[in-house]
Scaffold this active site. Structure first.
Site: not given
Ligand code: ARG
Length: 462
Positions: A160, A281, A287, A294
């Site tokens: 979970h 970024s 970043k 992704e």
């Protein structure tokens, strides 16, 4: 708008196709990728036509040489593909005619574009199964290397996405190796089943010429000719099986990607992706974005989409060939390209990433992750039924939680207030290292078990 009728099949047509008809009908913009397979199929067919006396040796030889010329033009990038000639089959045949003249027209004896395209596409998908197999093996090696280095690095195991029990980094890496091994076997099974030759099924019914289908099957590396000509020209199961195997594989890559994305956040800090596999970024200088992970996570969308699209194309089609089936190729090309890209990127990312041992270990101890170990200890040492041990442990967890401390931080007196039988020995079982070391059941997370599995995989992936 009309123009002269098609050079290949225009005998019964007075006028050429409407421009939009030509646009919807043509497949050359994408099926040019089948050029090599088309020429291989034609060479096998021509050699067989000569061996069976259907063509003269002279004609077959002219065709053979002409096809080699066409192949070299395609490879050199000098071949002029024509939309008016619809597809790769007619483009190549038309060029062959320009190169060798009249014998080119004899190549299509005892053959149809229906068996021709089925051969070409099968050969192409077969190659992709082999490429996927290689790429999967490379990714598995990268994961096994990670597993070997971190066979005893402790990290939280989750259910979970809540901390459940401590596990080892190596064990987690090897879970993906198992998944990818099943992917490999799915591609191998699919390859095995698809390796039958449709060539010689002709349009749909077979042919009255005395062809030798065994000979062409062998020349193209197929195990045997397909036994039913109707099935041979209407079957696209091989493409669907490739897409199904690709979908499951892409789903696995998506799950791994998701973990890499989560683990590389500032909140988790379980790992650092290398500079080569991170992006910055344009506005936030701090970043480090896991863009490759992704994108791999997202690839399942188009790959499974291709699977659904082709299933839907094939659904309800009457036997045998219908032009609907021309819609098979772009789906498979796109899925194959993206699967290969995803596998290569994942291999690079996994090979380069660095796990943060200390952070993972600290996280492994949080969230009362060794509560099961405490309960097991009560069963083993105090002879409690597991249900009662579970209850005792639950009370202790609540006690620790109330004080804002971890289980090993409770005093012996506190423990004994819940069950008088508990002794100081229990503390040796509560650390996360002890916890993972104790899970030596077959397939368990103990470093000794992980090392044994690493050795097995290294042998297998040699
Ligand atoms: N371009 C066609 C395809 O990809 C080749 C087969 C054409 N056959 C036909 N009967 N029109 O499906």
């Amino acid at each position: 708008m009309t123009k002269t009728s098609n050079a290949m099949w225009g005998g019964r047509f007075a006028a050429g196709p409407d421009a939009i008809m030509e646009a919807i009908n043509a497949s050359i913009s994408f099926d040019k990728r089948l050029a090599r397979q088309d020429i291989a199929g034609s060479r096998a067919h021509a050699a067989m036509l000569a061996a069976t006396g259907i063509l003269t040796n002279n004609d077959a030889e002219a065709i053979r040489e002409g096809l080699l010329t066409v192949l070299s033009e395609i490879e050199a990038g000098t071949f002029a593909f024509s939309t008016a000639l619809e597809d790769i089959h007619m483009n190549i045949e038309a060029r062959l005619k320009e190169v060798i003249g009249e014998p080119a027209g004899r190549l299509h004896t005892a053959r149809s574009r229906n068996d021709q395209v089925a051969v070409d596409f099968r050969l192409w998908v077969r190659d992709q199964c082999d490429a996927a197999d290689q790429a999967l093996a490379a990714l598995m090696r990268a994961l096994v290397t990670q597993a070997e280095a971190g066979a005893d690095w402790v990290m939280p195991g989750f259910t979970h996405l809540q901390v459940a029990q401590p596990v080892t980094w190596g064990h987690h890496m090897l879970a993906y190796v198992e998944m990818l091994a099943r992917d490999r076997s799915r591609f191998a099974d699919a390859r095995d089943r698809m390796n039958e030759s449709p060539l010689g099924a002709a349009a749909l019914a077979g042919t009255s010429f005395p062809i030798d289908r065994q000979m062409t099957a062998e020349a193209l590396g197929f195990d045997r000719p397909m036994a039913n000509s109707l099935d041979a020209v209407s079957d696209r199961d091989f493409a669907l099986e490739f897409l199904a195997a690709s979908s499951i594989c892409a789903m696995h890559l998506s799950r791994l990607s998701e973990e890499l994305v989560i683990w590389s956040t500032a909140q988790f800090r379980f790992l650092r992706l290398s500079d080569r596999w991170s992006t910055g970024s344009s506005i936030m200088p701090q970043k480090r974005n896991p863009d490759a992970a992704e994108l791999i996570r997202a690839k399942i969308g188009r790959i499974f989409g291709a699977n659904v699209a082709l299933m839907t194309v094939m659904k309800g089609l009457p036997l045998t060939y219908s032009k609907d089936m021309q819609e098979d190729k772009e789906q498979v090309f796109d899925a194959a390209d993206n699967l290969m890209l995803a596998l290569a990127a994942m291999t690079g990312m996994v090979g380069d990433m660095t796990a943060n041992r200390e952070v993972m270990k600290a996280a492994a101890g949080a969230g009362f992750s060794t509560a099961t170990d405490l309960a097991d200890w009560c069963v083993r040492t105090l002879g409690l039924p597991f249900r009662e041990a579970h209850h005792v442990t639950g009370v202790l967890v609540a006690m620790a939680e109330k004080q804002g401390i971890d289980l090993p931080d409770l005093t012996l007196a506190q423990m004994q207030s819940v069950h008088p039988g508990i002794t100081a020995d229990v503390f040796a079982f509560l650390g996360v290292e002890n916890s993972v070391a104790s899970r030596k059941s077959y397939g368990g997370t103990a470093p000794v078990m992980v090392r044994a599995q690493v050795a097995r995989w290294m042998e297998e992936l040699k």
